[in-house]
Scaffold this active site. Structure first.
Site, mmCIF file in Angstrom:
data_model
loop_
_atom_site.group_PDB
_atom_site.id
_atom_site.type_symbol
_atom_site.label_atom_id
_atom_site.label_comp_id
_atom_site.label_asym_id
_atom_site.label_seq_id
_atom_site.Cartn_x
_atom_site.Cartn_y
_atom_site.Cartn_z
ATOM 1 N N ARG A 103 -7.568 0.275 7.015
ATOM 2 C CA ARG A 103 -7.664 0.388 5.556
ATOM 3 C C ARG A 103 -9.050 -0.511 4.969
ATOM 4 O O ARG A 103 -9.582 0.077 4.225
ATOM 5 C CB ARG A 103 -6.354 0.234 4.901
ATOM 6 C CG ARG A 103 -5.274 1.204 5.033
ATOM 7 C CD ARG A 103 -4.053 0.769 4.250
ATOM 8 N NE ARG A 103 -3.186 1.804 4.275
ATOM 9 C CZ ARG A 103 -3.231 3.081 3.597
ATOM 10 N NH1 ARG A 103 -4.103 3.332 2.665
ATOM 11 N NH2 ARG A 103 -2.153 3.977 3.803
ATOM 12 N N TYR A 129 -13.330 -2.617 1.446
ATOM 13 C CA TYR A 129 -14.445 -2.042 1.159
ATOM 14 C C TYR A 129 -15.798 -2.836 1.128
ATOM 15 O O TYR A 129 -16.916 -2.602 1.894
ATOM 16 C CB TYR A 129 -14.222 -1.425 -0.135
ATOM 17 C CG TYR A 129 -15.720 -0.466 -0.430
ATOM 18 C CD1 TYR A 129 -15.655 0.772 0.304
ATOM 19 C CD2 TYR A 129 -16.682 -0.672 -1.320
ATOM 20 C CE1 TYR A 129 -16.695 1.533 -0.016
ATOM 21 C CE2 TYR A 129 -17.696 0.242 -1.565
ATOM 22 C CZ TYR A 129 -17.698 1.317 -0.871
ATOM 23 O OH TYR A 129 -18.887 2.293 -1.124
ATOM 24 N N LYS A 169 0.854 -10.350 8.115
ATOM 25 C CA LYS A 169 1.460 -9.157 8.791
ATOM 26 C C LYS A 169 0.199 -8.582 9.502
ATOM 27 O O LYS A 169 -0.724 -8.555 8.898
ATOM 28 C CB LYS A 169 1.819 -8.099 7.437
ATOM 29 C CG LYS A 169 2.043 -6.925 8.037
ATOM 30 C CD LYS A 169 2.451 -5.912 6.708
ATOM 31 C CE LYS A 169 2.375 -4.546 7.026
ATOM 32 N NZ LYS A 169 2.337 -3.461 5.691
ATOM 33 N N TYR A 180 -2.497 -10.200 5.292
ATOM 34 C CA TYR A 180 -2.195 -9.066 5.963
ATOM 35 C C TYR A 180 -3.627 -8.447 6.370
ATOM 36 O O TYR A 180 -4.567 -7.931 5.528
ATOM 37 C CB TYR A 180 -1.624 -7.995 4.767
ATOM 38 C CG TYR A 180 -1.433 -6.510 5.036
ATOM 39 C CD1 TYR A 180 -1.471 -6.210 6.310
ATOM 40 C CD2 TYR A 180 -1.283 -6.023 4.102
ATOM 41 C CE1 TYR A 180 -1.170 -4.742 6.558
ATOM 42 C CE2 TYR A 180 -0.981 -4.365 4.282
ATOM 43 C CZ TYR A 180 -0.858 -3.855 5.644
ATOM 44 O OH TYR A 180 -0.703 -2.620 5.829
ATOM 45 N N ILE A 195 7.152 -5.651 8.975
ATOM 46 C CA ILE A 195 7.170 -4.844 7.647
ATOM 47 C C ILE A 195 6.971 -3.424 7.872
ATOM 48 O O ILE A 195 5.644 -3.028 8.154
ATOM 49 C CB ILE A 195 5.969 -5.602 6.558
ATOM 50 C CG1 ILE A 195 6.401 -7.000 6.511
ATOM 51 C CG2 ILE A 195 5.921 -4.742 5.528
ATOM 52 C CD1 ILE A 195 5.585 -7.576 5.464
ATOM 53 N N THR A 223 0.998 -1.375 -0.096
ATOM 54 C CA THR A 223 -0.006 -0.054 -0.024
ATOM 55 C C THR A 223 0.661 1.336 -0.007
ATOM 56 O O THR A 223 0.656 2.252 -0.527
ATOM 57 C CB THR A 223 -0.781 -0.010 1.299
ATOM 58 O OG1 THR A 223 -1.386 -1.356 1.374
ATOM 59 C CG2 THR A 223 -1.969 1.092 0.956
#
Length: 293
Positions: free
Chosen positions: A143, A112, A167, A138, A209, A49
């Site tokens: 987000r 979303y 992650k 992840y 990360i 991202t």
């Protein structure tokens, strides 16, 4: 070698540098890659991202992956980000991107459309079955709009053969500890929160990360290595001065924050693609003051 061994330490979610005309600046990307490896980070992530993937065209993404492999030239492992909120498209992308030299694929949970936990499980199961490389989950609810629960993560870790790590960026320390307690022995778990990384390594994570390592590769990766050796006195001494930098980096937007730092360090132009905009002038001034100190 298991991913847990290969990707232990600091991975950097690379920014995508842009020229003034907003085309990809491959010369600057090469400089960034050399700076990261020279700073001692253990591995690199391309198309995360932080690389502004939502605003990159498909061909640009492919070119960035190819360039990254060429520039890295086997010096450190490279992980490629391949995610999305259409399972069908992610599966297609796994066949489209050049992954032969990748250590693993990092795939963000669908965003979303807010699937149920079962939907998240089935998405990742399909992705893992299609991926030619081990998949790193992840979880980034800030987000995606949906937290992947510890039980979903553990179910994927235990039941789906090609899922090799995660992650974790929920910021929920209890959830992190539950995953670390009940995960398979060789399952990689890394932090996705720069400011929490030291504490999460103390809980048993294998590293991080990082966004911040784009600007502070040596100091940050030294901190992570100290923490992994359980030398928390040294880790704290290295981490404390970075706390203010983490704040500045994420105050408005990622990667506008880290790009402002890297611009002031002479690594890249201070350019991002809309809808992301550069840091506001007051905050950018604070970045300059921090670096001057």
């Amino acid at each position: 070698m298991s991913l847990e061994t290969q990707l232990r330490g600091t991975g950097v979610a690379l920014v995508t540098p842009f020229k003034k005309d907003l085309s990809v600046d491959f010369d600057a990307l090469g400089k960034v890659i050399d700076a990261m490896i020279g700073g001692g980070v253990e591995y690199l992530i391309t198309l995360g991202t932080t690389g502004e993937t939502p605003t990159l065209e498909k061909q640009e993404k492919k070119d960035i992956v190819n360039y990254t492999f060429e520039k890295v030239a086997g010096r450190v492992p490279v992980v490629v980000g391949v995610g999305g909120n259409s399972t069908h498209e992610v599966v297609k992308d796994l066949g489209y991107f050049p992954l032969d030299k990748a250590a693993a694929v990092l795939s963000a949970a669908p965003y979303y459309n807010k699937p149920s936990q079962e939907g998240i499980f089935q998405h990742y199961k399909a992705v893992a079955e299609a991926s030619p490389k081990p998949v790193i989950l992840y979880n980034v609810p800030g987000r995606t709009g949906r937290n992947m629960s510890a039980s979903t993560t553990l179910r994927l870790a235990h039941e789906v053969a090609n899922i090799a790590g995660m992650k974790e960026a929920s910021g929920d320390m209890v959830q992190c500890m539950e995953i670390l307690r009940d995960k398979p022995a060789d399952f990689l778990v890394v932090s996705g929160d720069d400011a929490l990384a030291m504490a999460q390594i103390a809980c048993g994570m294998n590293g991080v990360i990082s966004v911040a390592a784009n600007a502070f590769p040596k100091q940050f990766s030294d901190m992570v290595r100290a923490a992994l050796k359980h030398d928390f006195t040294t880790a704290k001494q290295l981490n404390d001065p970075l706390l203010k930098a983490y704040d500045l980096m994420f105050a408005e937007n990622n990667p506008s924050g880290v790009k402002a730092f890297m611009f002031e360090q002479g690594l890249i132009e201070n350019e991002v693609r809309l809808p992301v905009v550069p840091l506001s002038s007051g905050l950018h001034q604070s970045v300059k003051q921090y670096l001057a100190k």
